[in-house]
Write a protein that holds these residues in place. Sequence first.
Motif, short mmCIF file in Angstrom:
data_model
loop_
_atom_site.label_atom_id
_atom_site.label_comp_id
_atom_site.label_asym_id
_atom_site.label_seq_id
_atom_site.Cartn_x
_atom_site.Cartn_y
_atom_site.Cartn_z
N LYS A 225 0.83 -1.19 0.00
CA LYS A 225 0.00 0.00 0.00
C LYS A 225 0.87 1.26 0.00
O LYS A 225 1.85 1.36 0.74
N GLY A 226 0.47 2.20 -0.85
CA GLY A 226 1.18 3.48 -0.90
C GLY A 226 0.24 4.63 -0.63
O GLY A 226 -0.88 4.67 -1.14
N VAL A 227 0.68 5.57 0.19
CA VAL A 227 -0.13 6.76 0.51
C VAL A 227 0.74 8.00 0.37
O VAL A 227 1.97 7.93 0.37
N THR A 228 0.07 9.14 0.25
CA THR A 228 0.75 10.44 0.25
C THR A 228 0.51 11.08 1.60
O THR A 228 -0.64 11.31 1.99
N VAL A 229 1.60 11.36 2.32
CA VAL A 229 1.52 11.90 3.68
C VAL A 229 1.96 13.36 3.67
O VAL A 229 2.87 13.75 2.93
N VAL A 230 1.31 14.17 4.49
CA VAL A 230 1.63 15.60 4.61
C VAL A 230 2.24 15.86 5.98
O VAL A 230 1.67 15.47 7.00
N TRP A 231 3.40 16.52 5.99
CA TRP A 231 4.06 16.95 7.22
C TRP A 231 4.00 18.47 7.35
O TRP A 231 4.09 19.19 6.36
N SER A 232 3.84 18.95 8.56
CA SER A 232 3.90 20.38 8.83
C SER A 232 5.36 20.83 8.88
O SER A 232 6.19 20.18 9.52
N ILE A 233 5.67 21.94 8.22
CA ILE A 233 7.04 22.44 8.22
C ILE A 233 7.39 23.08 9.57
O ILE A 233 8.55 23.11 9.97
N SER A 234 6.40 23.56 10.29
CA SER A 234 6.68 24.23 11.57
C SER A 234 6.99 23.24 12.69
O SER A 234 7.83 23.50 13.55
N THR A 235 6.32 22.08 12.67
CA THR A 235 6.52 21.10 13.75
C THR A 235 7.17 19.81 13.27
O THR A 235 7.62 19.01 14.08
N TRP A 236 7.17 19.59 11.95
CA TRP A 236 7.67 18.36 11.34
C TRP A 236 6.93 17.13 11.85
O TRP A 236 7.51 16.07 12.04
N GLU A 237 5.64 17.31 12.08
CA GLU A 237 4.78 16.20 12.47
C GLU A 237 3.76 15.94 11.35
O GLU A 237 3.38 16.85 10.62
N ARG A 238 3.29 14.69 11.28
CA ARG A 238 2.28 14.34 10.30
C ARG A 238 0.96 15.05 10.62
O ARG A 238 0.52 15.08 11.76
N ILE A 239 0.34 15.59 9.59
CA ILE A 239 -0.95 16.25 9.79
C ILE A 239 -2.04 15.62 8.94
O ILE A 239 -3.20 16.03 9.01
N GLY A 240 -1.70 14.63 8.13
CA GLY A 240 -2.72 13.97 7.33
C GLY A 240 -2.11 13.09 6.25
O GLY A 240 -0.91 13.17 5.98
N TYR A 241 -2.96 12.24 5.68
CA TYR A 241 -2.51 11.41 4.57
C TYR A 241 -3.71 11.06 3.70
O TYR A 241 -4.86 11.18 4.11
N LYS A 242 -3.42 10.61 2.47
CA LYS A 242 -4.49 10.21 1.56
C LYS A 242 -3.93 9.21 0.55
O LYS A 242 -2.81 9.36 0.09
N ARG A 243 -4.73 8.21 0.25
CA ARG A 243 -4.34 7.24 -0.75
C ARG A 243 -4.77 7.77 -2.11
O ARG A 243 -5.95 7.73 -2.46
N LEU A 244 -3.82 8.25 -2.88
CA LEU A 244 -4.11 8.89 -4.15
C LEU A 244 -3.82 7.98 -5.33
O LEU A 244 -4.69 7.69 -6.14
N LEU A 245 -2.59 7.53 -5.43
CA LEU A 245 -2.18 6.72 -6.57
C LEU A 245 -2.69 5.29 -6.46
O LEU A 245 -2.96 4.64 -7.46
N GLY A 246 -2.80 4.80 -5.24
CA GLY A 246 -3.29 3.44 -5.03
C GLY A 246 -2.27 2.37 -5.33
O GLY A 246 -2.59 1.18 -5.36
#
Length: 396
Positions: A225-246
């Motif tokens: 499984k592959g997902v696209t994850v978003v990190w915050s630049i201010s805290t460098w913590e994950r703030i969300g993810y979404k399975r786009l390409l599948g």
Amino acid sequence: MENRADHMGKVTCASWIRRPENEHLVVMGKSRHGDSPSVLEIFSYDSKIISLSPSPKVVYECEDGNIVSVAVHPSGDEIVCSTTTGGCKLLEFQHKEEEDIKILAKDLPPLEGVGPQKCLAFSVDGAKFATGGEDGHLRVFEWPSLRILIDEPKAHKSFRDMDFSLDSEFLASTSTDGSARIWNLEDGVPLTTLTRNTDEKIECCRFSKDGTKPFLFCTVQKGNKGVTVVWSISTWERIGYKRLLGKSASVMSVSLDGKYLALGSRDGDMIVVEVNNMVISHVSKRLHLGTSIASLEFCPSERGKGADRVVVSTSTEWGTVVTKLNVTPEWKEWQIYLVLLGLFMASAVLFLIFFKNSDNFWNFPVGPNQPAKPRSGGIYHDSQSDEWGAFGPLDM
């Protein structure tokens, strides 16, 4: 809409060359073919038919093994390429007229004999240049002085991907072992390592480029499984993810204005996502059928121009493909003003029509023929009467 450039030798990399008046070019690296050396070829791009020229405008022969990667300075005047045996070369690009294109090759002393550099990248402002080697060595320079900012021999096991932040303050890099690090370019030191689970591999990385959302996008592989994850630049913590390409992603790219994110797969598919809502807006199935997409880049004419969205992608099997995306073009400024003017004129016309066809109350006569106010009885008429009373002088 797709256009394929099919030439001798396997394509190893490609990138846009930004030119004035949106007359952009594409530089393409190709491996050795028989007794022929590895070459860099430069093609013109016709935006009217979304196609590259049938033959290159200029060819540079590389005697130092195969070309591994290429990076073009944001100005479009300089190209850096990495080879398998000769380190990096600097090519000064000279383009005065359509048929007068020349390349002047120069040595880069700090990068001679450093081995293949998997990743090459210029910062958005062109003031910094970074290389990531197959041996895991990270080098970051000021450009064009080549003053060293970071020289870390053991940054990674082997480089997978890298990208500069919009303000050139940070550099993100990923390794073939699945780790990812953030580097502070002002201090020249590693800032943090992105957190991940033991069964996760962080692969591709790109910073947001719209100037309002300080994010870092990464593709993360967990098993199949592959997902696209978003990190915050201010805290460098994950703030969300979404399975786009599948499926497993092989490459990631962000448009210059930051509005779109593109992902290419290991079996040749490509999708484009609108960053504002993270919804897929374009899909190209079997773009490079059965072959991993090696490079993917948006055409630079998109920034603020409202032009058609176009990407160039490469693979060793299918070469270079230019694709027009099925996304809605942004409105140009003059188009917005034209619509506002049209709305104003339509409102004025409707008002005149209403004025001409409205009740005569607004068309009362003036001067000596103007009637006096009506009697109260004329207004407050008998409830059984079907007509209004006549106007007349009011009894005091």
